[in-house]
Design an enzyme around this catalytic site. Structure first.
Site, PDB file in Angstrom:
ATOM      1  N   TYR A 144       0.823  -1.216   0.113  1.00  0.00           N
ATOM      2  CA  TYR A 144      -0.043   0.136   0.034  1.00  0.00           C
ATOM      3  C   TYR A 144       0.827   1.346  -0.217  1.00  0.00           C
ATOM      4  CZ  TYR A 144      -3.332   3.325   1.515  1.00  0.00           C
ATOM      5  OH  TYR A 144      -4.118   4.640   1.791  1.00  0.00           O
ATOM      6  N   ASP A 239       9.647   2.871  -0.849  1.00  0.00           N
ATOM      7  CA  ASP A 239       8.594   3.338  -0.133  1.00  0.00           C
ATOM      8  C   ASP A 239       9.008   3.098   1.547  1.00  0.00           C
ATOM      9  OD1 ASP A 239       6.469   4.196   1.331  1.00  0.00           O
ATOM     10  OD2 ASP A 239       4.884   3.510   0.313  1.00  0.00           O
ATOM     11  N   LYS A 267       5.544   9.817   8.623  1.00  0.00           N
ATOM     12  CA  LYS A 267       5.486   9.278   9.896  1.00  0.00           C
ATOM     13  C   LYS A 267       6.532   9.609  10.983  1.00  0.00           C
ATOM     14  CE  LYS A 267       3.332   5.056   8.250  1.00  0.00           C
ATOM     15  NZ  LYS A 267       1.716   5.566   8.785  1.00  0.00           N
TER      16      LYS A 267
END
Length: 429
Positions: A144, A239, A267
């Site tokens: 994802y 990613d 994050k």
């Protein structure tokens, strides 16, 4: 546990917010029941509006690597916010953040700040297409990369959790430009590049898949992708929104010794504030506006308060032995969970990297997305609720990784394992 205040808030939210939540997996739809509403957090703990306390292994989905409300992070935010929340012109903290990221991640010779991981991955794909003049991208089943149109094809995480294999609203013409591969399959990757390698702009991959729970790369797999991309002049994009600065100071690319062309982050570099970044080789990043023709912009990019929180967090993780200690804590948790499951006679296995882990109700190891899907999700759902009622908050999905922070000490891990022994017994039937 009393959840009456959370129940009332959820009822109000459902009337005004789709599903009652502002991000789908928070709704507890796959595990059943209703979400609790947080009131505050401190260290390794979350406290809900009904006064219940939970050992938290979600950590705001990854940013809280030093625990919630760390005094050093809060002090940096408080100091910065008194000077203003947003300027719309450059600020010094943006420069310091760029210097810090490029120092910790040598593959990133230049970096651009954005406001989310999704924005970072969208931008990296645009750079790949613009720099190569090609249109096709490759992603992996179960990975994802945010909710951008190009990525919602055989995505993992919340998409898989909700049973949505693909997303309405994504034009078929755009979806057709996204090719998918099974993660950890050497031969499939080779065949795809042999067939259409000259049309591929870039390959985007979670080097450790954190959105199908937690799947580690097989030995040599990331190196194989690097070789294929180099051979066919496609760009390799890591990613690292989840793994960046968590599994090693320089992310998964440092841990596995692979150099991507572009990387995306989020994050941890915001310390809990909304933030993202993408970076890579200088010749590629120099093509981003205003220095080049590939356009990308953001009103709040490089927000000073977010930069302050992120820089304080990055300072904490650079302490000597930080990641080695995080790895020890992660192993203690996972080894203890596996031992508790064996005592209960339950098929169960874990995967782990420094500061992150996966839980699977199956006997065999998990190395592929198909392995993850073969895990007993129904039993996980019962285990999730059994742990929640005993004061331990795991990700509310069988397809999301868990996170350990430096605030998870011996007492928190011991409490978790005590709860797990009871929870395994409760779900044995």
């Amino acid at each position: 546990m009393d959840h009456s205040h959370s129940h009332a808030l959820f009822a109000r939210a459902q009337a005004l917010i789709p599903g009652g939540v502002n991000s789908p997996v928070r709704a507890f739809k796959s595990v059943g029941g209703e979400p609790f509403f947080a009131a505050r957090a401190q260290g390794a703990y979350l406290y809900d509006v009904d006064g219940n306390r939970y050992v938290d292994y979600v950590g705001s989905w990854g940013p809280m690597i030093a625990g919630h409300a760390h005094p050093q992070v809060l002090a940096a935010v408080e100091k910065t916010m008194h000077d203003g929340l947003s300027f719309g012109v450059p600020n010094a903290l943006e420069v310091t953040m760029a210097e810090t990221i490029t120092r910790l991640v040598p593959s990133c010779e230049m970096v651009r700040m954005v406001n989310s991981g999704t924005e970072a991955t969208l931008s990296a794909i645009r750079v790949a297409r613009g720099a190569t003049g090609r249109s096709r991208i490759v992603k992996f089943e179960g990975c994802y990369h945010g909710h951008g149109d190009s990525f919602l094809v055989k995505a993992g995480s919340g998409v898989m959790t909700l049973g949505l294999p693909n997303s309405p609203g994504v034009p078929s013409a755009l979806a057709d430009l996204t090719l998918t591969l099974p993660y950890n399959d050497f031969d499939a990757a080779t065949r795809l590049f042999d067939e259409v390698g000259g049309e591929i702009a870039g390959v985007i991959v979670e080097p450790i898949v954190g959105n199908a729970n937690c799947i580690l790369p097989r030995a040599g797999y990331l190196q194989h992708l690097r070789e294929l991309c180099t051979q066919h002049r496609a760009l390799l994009i890591f990613d690292e929104v989840m793994t960046g600065f968590r599994v090693a100071p320089g992310g998964a690319q440092q841990l596995y010794g692979v150099t991507p062309d572009l990387s995306t982050f989020g994050k941890i570099i915001g310390g809990g504030m909304p933030v993202g970044a993408y970076g890579g080789r200088r010749d590629l990043m120099a093509q981003v506006a205003p220095s080049g023709p590939i356009y990308q912009a953001g009103t709040l990019s490089g927000n000073p308060v977010a930069m302050a929180a992120g820089l304080a967090t990055l300072e904490l993780i650079q302490a000597p032995g930080f990641h080695a200690d995080l790895e020890r804590r992660t192993h203690a948790l996972c080894d203890g969970l596996e031992a508790a499951a064996r005592e209960a006679g339950i098929a169960f296995t874990t995967t782990r990297a420094p500061g992150m882990f996966g839980l699977y109700f199956r006997e065999a190891p998990v190395e592929t997305f198909e392995d993850a899907k073969a895990s007993d999700a129904a039993r996980f759902n019962r285990f999730f609720h059994a742990m929640l009622e005993r004061g331990v908050y795991l990700a509310p999905s069988a397809f999301e990784a868990g996170f350990v922070s430096s605030a998870h000490g011996e007492a928190e891990i011991a409490a978790t394992l005590a709860a797990a022994r009871e929870a395994f017994a409760a779900v044995r039937a």
